[in-house]
Design an enzyme around this catalytic site. Structure first.
Site, PDB file in Angstrom:
ATOM      1  N   ASP A   1      -4.772  -4.559   0.045  1.00 26.10           N
ATOM      2  CA  ASP A   1      -3.926  -5.424   0.882  1.00 26.10           C
ATOM      3  C   ASP A   1      -2.420  -5.255   0.656  1.00 26.10           C
ATOM      4  OD1 ASP A   1      -6.348  -6.420   1.692  1.00 26.10           O
ATOM      5  OD2 ASP A   1      -6.248  -8.211   0.431  1.00 26.10           O
TER       6      ASP A   1
ATOM      7  N   ARG B   1      -8.101   6.440  19.771  1.00 26.90           N
ATOM      8  CA  ARG B   1      -7.071   6.813  20.753  1.00 26.90           C
ATOM      9  C   ARG B   1      -7.646   7.744  21.831  1.00 26.90           C
ATOM     10  NH1 ARG B   1      -2.142   5.311  22.104  1.00 26.90           N
ATOM     11  NH2 ARG B   1      -1.410   5.205  19.964  1.00 26.90           N
TER      12      ARG B   1
ATOM     13  N   GLY C   1      -6.248  -7.123   5.080  1.00 30.92           N
ATOM     14  CA  GLY C   1      -4.907  -7.463   4.609  1.00 30.92           C
ATOM     15  C   GLY C   1      -4.792  -8.913   4.172  1.00 30.92           C
TER      16      GLY C   1
ATOM     17  N   GLU D   1       0.767   0.963  20.063  1.00 32.05           N
ATOM     18  CA  GLU D   1       1.753   0.288  20.915  1.00 32.05           C
ATOM     19  C   GLU D   1       2.305  -0.983  20.279  1.00 32.05           C
ATOM     20  OE1 GLU D   1      -0.696   2.192  22.193  1.00 32.05           O
ATOM     21  OE2 GLU D   1       0.901   3.462  22.987  1.00 32.05           O
TER      22      GLU D   1
ATOM     23  N   ASN E   1      -0.783   3.103  30.563  1.00 35.68           N
ATOM     24  CA  ASN E   1      -1.915   2.361  31.103  1.00 35.68           C
ATOM     25  C   ASN E   1      -2.866   1.893  30.011  1.00 35.68           C
ATOM     26  OD1 ASN E   1      -1.051   2.709  33.731  1.00 35.68           O
ATOM     27  ND2 ASN E   1      -2.009   4.734  33.829  1.00 35.68           N
TER      28      ASN E   1
ATOM     29  N   HIS F   1     -15.491  -2.989   6.373  1.00 36.33           N
ATOM     30  CA  HIS F   1     -15.546  -2.431   5.017  1.00 36.33           C
ATOM     31  C   HIS F   1     -15.292  -0.947   4.920  1.00 36.33           C
ATOM     32  CE1 HIS F   1     -17.065  -6.366   3.895  1.00 36.33           C
ATOM     33  NE2 HIS F   1     -16.615  -6.040   2.699  1.00 36.33           N
TER      34      HIS F   1
HETATM   35  P1  ATP Z   1      -8.840  -8.741  -3.086  1.00 36.56           P
HETATM   36  O1  ATP Z   1      -7.356  -8.832  -2.842  1.00 36.56           O
HETATM   37  O2  ATP Z   1      -9.295  -7.332  -2.989  1.00 36.56           O
HETATM   38  O3  ATP Z   1      -9.660  -9.673  -2.262  1.00 36.56           O
HETATM   39  P2  ATP Z   1      -8.844 -10.564  -5.325  1.00 36.56           P
HETATM   40  O4  ATP Z   1      -8.652 -10.286  -6.765  1.00 36.56           O
HETATM   41  O5  ATP Z   1      -7.737 -11.337  -4.643  1.00 36.56           O
HETATM   42  O6  ATP Z   1      -9.098  -9.154  -4.622  1.00 36.56           O
HETATM   43  P3  ATP Z   1     -10.652 -12.844  -5.218  1.00 36.56           P
HETATM   44  O7  ATP Z   1     -12.022 -12.931  -4.651  1.00 36.56           O
HETATM   45  O8  ATP Z   1      -9.616 -13.754  -4.667  1.00 36.56           O
HETATM   46  O9  ATP Z   1     -10.237 -11.303  -5.099  1.00 36.56           O
HETATM   47  O10 ATP Z   1     -10.733 -13.120  -6.798  1.00 36.56           O
HETATM   48  C1  ATP Z   1     -11.597 -12.379  -7.623  1.00 36.56           C
HETATM   49  C2  ATP Z   1     -12.110 -13.233  -8.732  1.00 36.56           C
HETATM   50  O11 ATP Z   1     -11.011 -13.686  -9.547  1.00 36.56           O
HETATM   51  C3  ATP Z   1     -12.813 -14.510  -8.329  1.00 36.56           C
HETATM   52  O12 ATP Z   1     -14.142 -14.291  -7.933  1.00 36.56           O
HETATM   53  C4  ATP Z   1     -12.738 -15.322  -9.613  1.00 36.56           C
HETATM   54  O13 ATP Z   1     -13.689 -14.864 -10.538  1.00 36.56           O
HETATM   55  C5  ATP Z   1     -11.340 -14.960 -10.111  1.00 36.56           C
HETATM   56  N1  ATP Z   1     -10.380 -15.983  -9.652  1.00 36.56           N
HETATM   57  C6  ATP Z   1      -9.765 -16.071  -8.452  1.00 36.56           C
HETATM   58  N2  ATP Z   1      -9.003 -17.178  -8.376  1.00 36.56           N
HETATM   59  C7  ATP Z   1      -9.162 -17.834  -9.559  1.00 36.56           C
HETATM   60  C8  ATP Z   1      -8.653 -19.046 -10.104  1.00 36.56           C
HETATM   61  N3  ATP Z   1      -7.825 -19.840  -9.415  1.00 36.56           N
HETATM   62  N4  ATP Z   1      -9.044 -19.389 -11.363  1.00 36.56           N
HETATM   63  C9  ATP Z   1      -9.880 -18.611 -12.071  1.00 36.56           C
HETATM   64  N5  ATP Z   1     -10.382 -17.461 -11.600  1.00 36.56           N
HETATM   65  C10 ATP Z   1     -10.038 -17.053 -10.381  1.00 36.56           C
END
Ligand code: ATP
Length: 330
Positions: free
Chosen positions: A132, A159, A175, A192, A220, A260
């Site tokens: 992201d 495209r 994202g 675009e 178009n 995915h």
């Molecule tokens: P991506 O950006 O690819 O989605 P990410 O690291 O943001 O990755 P999340 O699913 O948000 O993915 O978080 C991954 C893991 O991190 C969660 O499943 C949890 O185990 C831990 N985590 C996220 N937020 C918290 C929090 N506030 N407190 C404790 N652990 C957390």
């Protein structure tokens, strides 16, 4: 405060991203170079809670730099979000003799790392591993460049069909709440328009603006990259295609949600180099006595960003990118 770190643990958490293996390899080999023991923790925080530990040597990471996904597997772990879960994780770390942690993941994973480091006396280094590109303090995250290239490849194929019919193709990309993938893949594929959350918020009707601009053009068919981000029910490719049907019935709209497939595939050379540099820097940071920082890259220099800043601050999108797309898509 410097301390003698003998054993480090590595985990990947959240969504997988191409280049994570290159990072694991770099961390492992740099740690071994400094005679540290390395423990691979399987399935992110879940593995920390369930003691899924694997002793890593230099050869554990052989032949992995080119592979997508993560050899450590990843997970989303609800239990780590509870104080009891984190306590269990800490006790397991003590038992296994792990005295520092390198966490590779996105915003959520680093939020968990920050909380864990506040509660327990563990040095933690974060690596931004997410397609992201939404972490503050780094120009790029591991996996972003690979995902961008995958998206551009797909758009090039769509495209061909778009040019054969008079249609608007809405292509939805990942994202989360950030529009980096949508905006930059739109520029790179000659699309675009891009509809992204950073462009004027909900006050600006990006679809109406796009249609208005289109009236002045001779094209178009059109390709519009749409960020998956939703705010108050507004957002996503389906939403905009539905609006075309209701508000602009003279146009024929089609939707492709890349989903995915954006995460998979071999990492680009850029991501492999970035991940290698960041993995190396993670161990250097620990040796310098750094803790609770994320390794970032700014103007091609490695930087340390306090994790608290990396996760809390919104990473702004360069407004010039919006102007470039608007002009070049004429
Ligand atoms: P991506 O950006 O690819 O989605 P990410 O690291 O943001 O990755 P999340 O699913 O948000 O993915 O978080 C991954 C893991 O991190 C969660 O499943 C949890 O185990 C831990 N985590 C996220 N937020 C918290 C929090 N506030 N407190 C404790 N652990 C957390």
């Amino acid at each position: 405060m410097e301390r003698n770190i003998k054993t480090i643990g590595i985990l990947t958490s959240g969504g997988d991203a191409p280049g994570m293996n290159a990072a694991i390899r770099a961390i492992t080999r740099t740690a071994r170079f400094h005679d540290m023991n390395v423990v691979g923790i399987m399935r992110g925080y879940q593995g920390l809670i369930e003691k899924e530990f694997v002793r890593f040597t230099s050869s554990s990471v052989s032949n992995t730099i080119q592979r997508g996904g993560t050899i450590l597997k990843t997970a989303r772990c609800k239990e780590f979000m509870t104080a009891e879960g984190r306590k269990k994780a800490y006790e397991n770390m003590l038992e296994a003799g792990i005295d520092a942690l390198v966490v590779i993941g996105g915003n959520g994973s680093l939020t968990g790392a920050q909380l864990f480091a506040r509660e327990y006396d563990i040095p933690i280094i974060g690596l931004p591993g997410t397609i992201d590109n939404d972490l503050y303090g780094t120009d790029s995250t591991i996996g972003y460049d690979s995902a961008l290239n995958t998206i551009v490849d797909c758009v090039d194929k769509i495209r061909d069909t778009a040019n054969s019919h008079d249609r608007i193709f809405f292509i939805e990309v990942m994202g989360r709440d950030a529009g980096f993938l949508a905006q930059n893949s739109a520029i790179a594929s000659g699309a675009e328009a891009a509809i992204i959350p950073e462009n004027g918020g909900t006050d600006v009707d990006q679809l109406a603006e796009f249609i208005e601009r289109g009236k002045r053009k001779s094209k178009n068919s059109a390709i519009v990259l749409v960020s998956e981000a939703h705010k108050n029910g507004v957002g996503g490719a389906m939403y905009y295609a539905e609006r075309i049907k209701n508000e602009y019935p003279q146009f024929d709209a089609r939707v492709t949600i890349l989903g995915h497939l954006q995460r998979g595939g071999t990492p680009t050379a850029y991501d492999r180099i970035l991940a290698s540099r960041m993995g190396y820097a993670a161990i250097e940071a620990l040796l310098e006595g750094q803790r609770n920082v994320m390794i970032g890259i700014k103007n091609d220099e490695i930087v340390y960003v306090p994790i608290s800043r990396a996760i809390k601050m919104d990473k702004p999108i360069n407004q010039e990118l919006i102007a470039v797309l608007n002009v070049l898509s004429m």
